[in-house]
Write an enzyme that holds these catalytic residues in place. Structure first.
Site, PDB file in Angstrom:
ATOM      1  N   HIS A 160       0.870  -1.180   0.000  1.00 10.37           N
ATOM      2  CA  HIS A 160       0.000   0.000   0.000  1.00 10.37           C
ATOM      3  C   HIS A 160       0.906   1.229   0.000  1.00 10.37           C
ATOM      4  O   HIS A 160       1.740   1.389   0.891  1.00 10.37           O
ATOM      5  CB  HIS A 160      -0.908   0.005   1.230  1.00 10.37           C
ATOM      6  CG  HIS A 160      -1.704   1.250   1.353  1.00 10.37           C
ATOM      7  ND1 HIS A 160      -2.815   1.495   0.579  1.00 10.37           N
ATOM      8  CD2 HIS A 160      -1.536   2.335   2.132  1.00 10.37           C
ATOM      9  CE1 HIS A 160      -3.296   2.673   0.891  1.00 10.37           C
ATOM     10  NE2 HIS A 160      -2.539   3.211   1.830  1.00 10.37           N
ATOM     11  N   GLY A 218       2.857   5.251   4.058  1.00 10.63           N
ATOM     12  CA  GLY A 218       2.209   5.791   5.238  1.00 10.63           C
ATOM     13  C   GLY A 218       0.793   5.256   5.331  1.00 10.63           C
ATOM     14  O   GLY A 218       0.262   4.668   4.385  1.00 10.63           O
ATOM     15  N   GLY A 264      -4.560   8.434   4.539  1.00 12.43           N
ATOM     16  CA  GLY A 264      -4.750   9.804   4.999  1.00 12.43           C
ATOM     17  C   GLY A 264      -3.492  10.485   5.488  1.00 12.43           C
ATOM     18  O   GLY A 264      -3.543  11.621   5.953  1.00 12.43           O
ATOM     19  N   GLY A 306      -0.974  11.544   3.720  1.00 12.02           N
ATOM     20  CA  GLY A 306      -0.464  12.566   2.813  1.00 12.02           C
ATOM     21  C   GLY A 306       0.313  12.053   1.616  1.00 12.02           C
ATOM     22  O   GLY A 306       0.909  12.837   0.878  1.00 12.02           O
ATOM     23  N   LYS A 307       0.311  10.747   1.388  1.00 15.00           N
ATOM     24  CA  LYS A 307       1.060  10.177   0.251  1.00 15.00           C
ATOM     25  C   LYS A 307       0.587  10.744  -1.086  1.00 15.00           C
ATOM     26  O   LYS A 307       1.393  11.231  -1.879  1.00 15.00           O
ATOM     27  CB  LYS A 307       0.912   8.649   0.228  1.00 15.00           C
ATOM     28  CG  LYS A 307       1.413   7.943   1.461  1.00 15.00           C
ATOM     29  CD  LYS A 307       1.159   6.445   1.410  1.00 15.00           C
ATOM     30  CE  LYS A 307      -0.277   6.058   1.233  1.00 15.00           C
ATOM     31  NZ  LYS A 307      -1.155   6.319   2.370  1.00 15.00           N
ATOM     32  N   SER A 308      -0.701  10.662  -1.326  1.00 11.32           N
ATOM     33  CA  SER A 308      -1.232  11.131  -2.608  1.00 11.32           C
ATOM     34  C   SER A 308      -1.128  12.643  -2.738  1.00 11.32           C
ATOM     35  O   SER A 308      -0.875  13.168  -3.827  1.00 11.32           O
ATOM     36  CB  SER A 308      -2.685  10.690  -2.792  1.00 11.32           C
ATOM     37  OG  SER A 308      -2.757   9.284  -2.903  1.00 11.32           O
ATOM     38  N   ASP A 334      -1.950   3.896  -4.554  1.00 17.34           N
ATOM     39  CA  ASP A 334      -2.642   2.999  -3.656  1.00 17.34           C
ATOM     40  C   ASP A 334      -1.984   1.624  -3.545  1.00 17.34           C
ATOM     41  O   ASP A 334      -1.730   1.169  -2.457  1.00 17.34           O
ATOM     42  CB  ASP A 334      -4.118   2.854  -4.025  1.00 17.34           C
ATOM     43  CG  ASP A 334      -4.914   2.232  -2.897  1.00 17.34           C
ATOM     44  OD1 ASP A 334      -4.668   2.600  -1.730  1.00 17.34           O
ATOM     45  OD2 ASP A 334      -5.758   1.371  -3.162  1.00 17.34           O
ATOM     46  N   GLU A 384      -6.208   8.701  -7.162  1.00 20.10           N
ATOM     47  CA  GLU A 384      -7.347   9.212  -6.417  1.00 20.10           C
ATOM     48  C   GLU A 384      -6.950  10.516  -5.748  1.00 20.10           C
ATOM     49  O   GLU A 384      -6.019  10.560  -4.944  1.00 20.10           O
ATOM     50  CB  GLU A 384      -7.805   8.225  -5.349  1.00 20.10           C
ATOM     51  CG  GLU A 384      -8.978   8.746  -4.560  1.00 20.10           C
ATOM     52  CD  GLU A 384      -9.387   7.845  -3.413  1.00 20.10           C
ATOM     53  OE1 GLU A 384     -10.162   8.330  -2.558  1.00 20.10           O
ATOM     54  OE2 GLU A 384      -8.936   6.695  -3.364  1.00 20.10           O
ATOM     55  N   ARG A 390      15.175  16.417  13.187  1.00 18.70           N
ATOM     56  CA  ARG A 390      15.727  17.715  12.779  1.00 18.70           C
ATOM     57  C   ARG A 390      17.016  17.539  11.993  1.00 18.70           C
ATOM     58  O   ARG A 390      17.205  18.143  10.936  1.00 18.70           O
ATOM     59  CB  ARG A 390      15.971  18.580  14.011  1.00 18.70           C
ATOM     60  CG  ARG A 390      16.475  19.945  13.630  1.00 18.70           C
ATOM     61  CD  ARG A 390      16.453  20.896  14.801  1.00 18.70           C
ATOM     62  NE  ARG A 390      17.019  22.160  14.365  1.00 18.70           N
ATOM     63  CZ  ARG A 390      17.849  22.865  15.079  1.00 18.70           C
ATOM     64  NH1 ARG A 390      18.209  22.461  16.270  1.00 18.70           N
ATOM     65  NH2 ARG A 390      18.321  24.008  14.621  1.00 18.70           N
TER      66      ARG A 390
END
Length: 155
Positions: free
Chosen positions: A12, A27, A30, A32-34, A51, A75, A104
């Protein structure tokens, strides 16, 4: 049964090609990959897969490719499935971990897939600078300045 690693695996995630080099964005849903992939594509990257990404060993390296009818489609949350500039596959050179907090001053790390170590970076994908940071990290990998001092087994 031998202890040899498998020759392919589906994960995934979202994969893009930047300058012919494959980057795998990982990740939770939701994370933030896409969103990050969309901003990278806007900067000239090409979509490999959204996906579900197929990792396959070719010689001594892993290549990233798409699966099924999602080839060339992504998507976009709130918009739907959209056609994107895409490429069928690319060599896997960098993983971006989108749901682990970035350090950091990080020590370079690697993760293993299919028995092969791949450089990995932690990014906050929703930061405005995330696409640029990812491009800088990829440049370090390609230029050979990304060192192997902090290798971690994946999973």
């Amino acid at each position: 049964m031998s202890g040899a690693p498998p020759r392919s695996e589906a994960l995934h995630g979202t994969a893009v090609s930047i300058g012919g080099t494959g980057v795998l964005l990982l990740g939770a849903p939701g994370s933030g990959k896409s969103d990050l992939a969309l901003r990278l594509i806007d900067r000239g990257a090409l979509l490999i897969a959204d996906d579900l990404v197929l990792l396959g060993v070719h010689g001594e390296a892993i290549r990233l490719s798409g699966t099924g009818n999602m080839t060339g489609r992504m998507e976009i949350r709130g918009i739907g499935l959209c056609g994107m500039p895409h490429v069928d596959n690319a060599p896997f050179r960098l993983a971006a971990l989108c749901d682990l907090p970035p350090e950091r001053l990080p020590t370079p790390e690697h993760r293993r897939w299919l028995g092969i170590a791949v450089p990995a970076v932690r990014l906050a994908p929703f930061e405005a600078s995330a696409p640029v940071k990812l491009e800088w990290a990829l440049r370090a990998v390609v230029d050979g300045t990304f060192t192997t001092s902090k290798e971690r087994a994946f999973r």
